[in-house]
Structure formats: C-alpha cells, structure tokens
Design a protein around this motif. Structure first.
Motif, PDB file in Angstrom:
ATOM      1  N   ASN A  22       0.927  -1.380  -0.014  1.00  0.00           N
ATOM      2  CA  ASN A  22      -0.117  -0.001  -0.081  1.00  0.00           C
ATOM      3  C   ASN A  22       0.891   1.283  -0.132  1.00  0.00           C
ATOM      4  N   LEU A  23       2.316   1.375  -0.169  1.00  0.00           N
ATOM      5  CA  LEU A  23       2.943   2.388  -0.083  1.00  0.00           C
ATOM      6  C   LEU A  23       2.613   3.206  -1.345  1.00  0.00           C
ATOM      7  N   ARG A  24       2.729   2.231  -2.451  1.00  0.00           N
ATOM      8  CA  ARG A  24       2.453   2.811  -3.961  1.00  0.00           C
ATOM      9  C   ARG A  24       1.465   1.778  -4.748  1.00  0.00           C
ATOM     10  N   ARG A  25       0.753   2.282  -5.160  1.00  0.00           N
ATOM     11  CA  ARG A  25      -0.617   1.510  -5.848  1.00  0.00           C
ATOM     12  C   ARG A  25      -0.443   1.697  -7.320  1.00  0.00           C
ATOM     13  N   PRO A  26       0.445   1.005  -8.106  1.00  0.00           N
ATOM     14  CA  PRO A  26       0.518   1.276  -9.619  1.00  0.00           C
ATOM     15  C   PRO A  26      -0.605   0.805 -10.339  1.00  0.00           C
ATOM     16  N   GLN A  27      -1.714  -0.044  -9.695  1.00  0.00           N
ATOM     17  CA  GLN A  27      -2.884  -0.503 -10.330  1.00  0.00           C
ATOM     18  C   GLN A  27      -2.661  -1.559 -11.354  1.00  0.00           C
ATOM     19  N   THR A  28      -1.476  -2.405 -11.292  1.00  0.00           N
ATOM     20  CA  THR A  28      -1.282  -3.487 -12.000  1.00  0.00           C
ATOM     21  C   THR A  28      -1.880  -4.858 -11.238  1.00  0.00           C
ATOM     22  N   ALA A  29      -2.080  -5.730 -11.875  1.00  0.00           N
ATOM     23  CA  ALA A  29      -2.313  -7.033 -11.199  1.00  0.00           C
ATOM     24  C   ALA A  29      -1.193  -7.763 -10.174  1.00  0.00           C
ATOM     25  N   ASP A  30      -0.330  -7.108 -10.528  1.00  0.00           N
ATOM     26  CA  ASP A  30       1.173  -7.509  -9.667  1.00  0.00           C
ATOM     27  C   ASP A  30       1.147  -6.767  -8.474  1.00  0.00           C
ATOM     28  N   SER A  31       0.380  -5.634  -8.441  1.00  0.00           N
ATOM     29  CA  SER A  31       0.122  -4.921  -7.059  1.00  0.00           C
ATOM     30  C   SER A  31      -0.806  -5.473  -6.290  1.00  0.00           C
ATOM     31  N   ASN A  32      -1.303  -6.790  -6.739  1.00  0.00           N
ATOM     32  CA  ASN A  32      -2.506  -7.204  -5.891  1.00  0.00           C
ATOM     33  C   ASN A  32      -2.052  -8.404  -5.137  1.00  0.00           C
ATOM     34  N   LEU A  33      -1.928  -8.156  -3.599  1.00  0.00           N
ATOM     35  CA  LEU A  33      -1.477  -9.104  -2.867  1.00  0.00           C
ATOM     36  C   LEU A  33      -1.900 -10.446  -2.908  1.00  0.00           C
ATOM     37  N   LEU A  34      -3.377 -10.545  -3.090  1.00  0.00           N
ATOM     38  CA  LEU A  34      -3.919 -11.781  -3.528  1.00  0.00           C
ATOM     39  C   LEU A  34      -3.198 -12.739  -4.465  1.00  0.00           C
ATOM     40  N   ASP A  35      -2.821 -12.080  -5.376  1.00  0.00           N
ATOM     41  CA  ASP A  35      -1.884 -12.635  -6.811  1.00  0.00           C
ATOM     42  C   ASP A  35      -0.434 -13.304  -6.189  1.00  0.00           C
ATOM     43  N   LEU A  36       0.145 -12.673  -5.280  1.00  0.00           N
ATOM     44  CA  LEU A  36       1.240 -13.361  -4.434  1.00  0.00           C
ATOM     45  C   LEU A  36       1.083 -14.527  -3.925  1.00  0.00           C
ATOM     46  N   TYR A  37      -0.101 -14.526  -3.033  1.00  0.00           N
ATOM     47  CA  TYR A  37      -0.281 -15.807  -2.378  1.00  0.00           C
ATOM     48  C   TYR A  37      -0.804 -17.005  -3.316  1.00  0.00           C
ATOM     49  N   LEU A  38      -1.731 -16.508  -4.491  1.00  0.00           N
ATOM     50  CA  LEU A  38      -2.180 -17.334  -5.367  1.00  0.00           C
ATOM     51  C   LEU A  38      -0.858 -18.189  -6.154  1.00  0.00           C
ATOM     52  N   TRP A  39       0.043 -17.477  -6.308  1.00  0.00           N
ATOM     53  CA  TRP A  39       1.301 -17.977  -7.148  1.00  0.00           C
ATOM     54  C   TRP A  39       2.360 -18.155  -6.555  1.00  0.00           C
ATOM     55  N   LYS A  40       2.270 -18.018  -5.011  1.00  0.00           N
ATOM     56  CA  LYS A  40       3.669 -18.138  -4.425  1.00  0.00           C
ATOM     57  C   LYS A  40       4.420 -19.512  -4.464  1.00  0.00           C
ATOM     58  N   ASP A  41       3.824 -20.688  -4.768  1.00  0.00           N
ATOM     59  CA  ASP A  41       4.340 -22.173  -5.045  1.00  0.00           C
ATOM     60  C   ASP A  41       4.565 -22.205  -6.035  1.00  0.00           C
ATOM     61  N   SER A  42       4.148 -21.658  -7.164  1.00  0.00           N
ATOM     62  CA  SER A  42       4.532 -21.839  -8.585  1.00  0.00           C
ATOM     63  C   SER A  42       5.883 -20.994  -8.998  1.00  0.00           C
TER      64      SER A  42
END
Length: 303
Positions: A22-42
């Motif tokens: 939340n320090l900077r929100r560039p409005q990309t899918a990569d700035s979505n924390l949910l994405d990080l957890y979704l793909w963390k094992d891949s």
C-alpha cells in the motif's frame, strides 16, 4: 550479507506485506497481494526489506534469477531499485532483470540507455474496464455481450443460480477446474492451470486470513462457472485473478463477469482483469469486453 537476509512468503506476514503493497498503488495485477499468495508455490519468490521498502528476488524453473518493481513510496523508488540491483550484482554476481514494471515506475526511474534496456512487453499488459459497463453491458459496444447474457437467462430460466462459495466448496471447485483444463489444448495453459489450482487450494484453505470473494454459477445444481476477486479502495479497483466457465454454455462467461461485479462489488468503479499471457484467443476475448485502458508493463535489463 546480513542486510540482504531473504524471507519467504508466509501467511503470518500478510499484514506486514500488505503495508508494503500500500506504499504505492500502480494499479497492476502484480500490485494485488492476493496474486502473490495465489502463485507463491508456482513462482518461488523471496524478498528483503530495509527502512524504505521491500525488494524482490525470484527464480524461474530454469534457474534464472529475476526481480519485480520494489514496494515502496514513489520518492524511494530509485533507491530501492538500486538496492535490488546491488543484491543481484554483489550477492548473486549477476546482472539484474526486472519484469512487469509499470509505466509510471519507468518514468520515475528515468534510467540511462547506456546502462539498461527498457523493453515494453505487451504479453503482460493488464486490461482495465469500466465496472458499471460490465454490470449492465449498456451501449452499442456491448450489444453482443448483452445478447449472449439474455440468451443464457432465457435458455436456463429457473435452472441457474448465482452463489458465493467458501472453503467448504474446495472439492467441487478443484474438480471443476480439472474438467475445465480438458477444454484447453495449449500445454502452456495446462501448466498454468495446474499452478493456479494449487494456488486456489491455498486460498480456500486460508480464507479466514485472506481478503477475497468467490462467486459461482450453478446450472441444474451443478457448478459451471466460478470467479475470484478482491477490491482495493485506494484506486476503486476490483482485481479478478481467476475466472472459469463451461465454454459450451453460451453466455455464461459474460453472465458471471457481470453478476459477480453486481453482487460482490456493486460500489467498484473499475475492474482489472489481468493480462492475456500472449495467447491469441485470450487477447481477443479480453478486447471484446472493451477495456477503457491497458496498463503498460516493461522489462528492465541491466547491461
């Protein structure tokens, strides 16, 4: 080096990671924390931090190291970028490659062409839509979508139901995903879907700690489509990392797209439906929903 102590992505660090995101929100899918957890094992990814931000260190299946834009305030972006580069140069003894860098970050960094290659990568451009248009499909541009949705409503009247799902539905979600995979011929997509399934399983098993909603459509009591999304108020944006539907049911894709927004996020102004992975069919589909803009992303390669 102690200052570059790498940390793994752990569930118990969700709030800490969220504060960096939340320090900077560039409005990309990569700035979505949910994405990080979704793909963390891949996509095995680690990070290190300092008083200014969070820096990424990731490794691909073929052993290549790479990074992504740091999570920090705009004014600290150049410093955190150089700190990431220092890790690659001093610890890994490698030149740095940084993927999916948003356009504003590229402008802020203003890197020397003598020292870096900065390459736009259309494969990873995100598609952003007017959420109200997707709720209603109003206007000439959405005439075909509205016709498909109206067909679905008529054809399956009294037989379909929209529901919100939880971790209790894990088994049928994963079974549906396995069946859906059979409709895809591209081996790249199969590998992607398998990784996605692992990530969805993780989300479902930790739903009490993560912030997202799952909407689904049942036809004749059987799961035929589901989608996952979450909302960031800072940019009034819904992010949709997952959407799957039975392709043999006409109108189901535009229906769940619209109904999920209507019922889960009626207040949202925009929706980011991520990139098309460079797949021709997916690109055609995403363009057919009439994005209001694409989020440009770049690859930065240190010379």
């Amino acid at each position: 080096m102690e200052k570059y102590k790498l940390q793994k992505i752990r569930l118990q660090d969700y709030e800490k990671l969220n504060s960096y995101y939340n320090l900077r929100r560039p409005q990309t899918a990569d700035s979505n924390l949910l994405d990080l957890y979704l793909w963390k094992d891949s996509y095995p990814t680690q990070y290190f931090t300092n008083e200014k931000g969070l820096m990424w260190v990731a490794r691909s299946g073929n052993g290549q190291y790479y990074s992504a834009i740091p999570c920090c305030k705009e004014e600290d972006l150049k410093e955190c970028f150089l700190e990431t580069q220092n890790y690659f140069n001093q610890v890994l003894n490698k030149k740095m490659t940084m993927y999916v860098v948003d356009k504003k970050a590229v402008d802020i960094l203003n890197l020397s062409q003598d020292k870096y290659l900065v390459i736009p990568d259309r494969t990873y451009y995100d598609y952003v839509y007017d959420a109200e248009k997707l709720r209603t499909y109003s206007g000439k541009k959405y005439h075909k979508k509205k016709n498909h949705v109206n067909f679905f409503r008529r054809e399956y009247e009294g037989r379909y139901e929209f529901r919100f799902l939880t971790g209790k539905n894990e088994k049928e979600i994963l079974q549906f995903l396995e069946k859906w995979k059979e409709t895809k011929k591209d081996s790249r997509e199969h590998e992607f879907i398998d990784g996605e399934a692992r990530g969805i399983k993780f989300l479902l098993e930790n739903e009490d700690k993560l912030d997202y909603k799952i909407g689904a459509v049942y036809v004749d009591g059987e799961l035929q489509a589901f989608t996952i999304g979450n909302y960031y108020s800072q940019e009034d944006m819904v992010y949709v990392p997952v959407e799957k539907a039975n392709p043999d049911i006409r109108g189901l894709y535009p229906f769940i797209c619209s109904e999920f927004l209507r019922q889960a996020f009626p207040q949202a102004g925009k929706e980011n439906r991520e990139d098309d992975m460079g797949l021709e069919g997916l690109r055609k589909s995403k363009l057919s929903y009439n994005p209001i803009y694409l989020v440009e992303k770049y690859t930065i390669i240190q010379k």
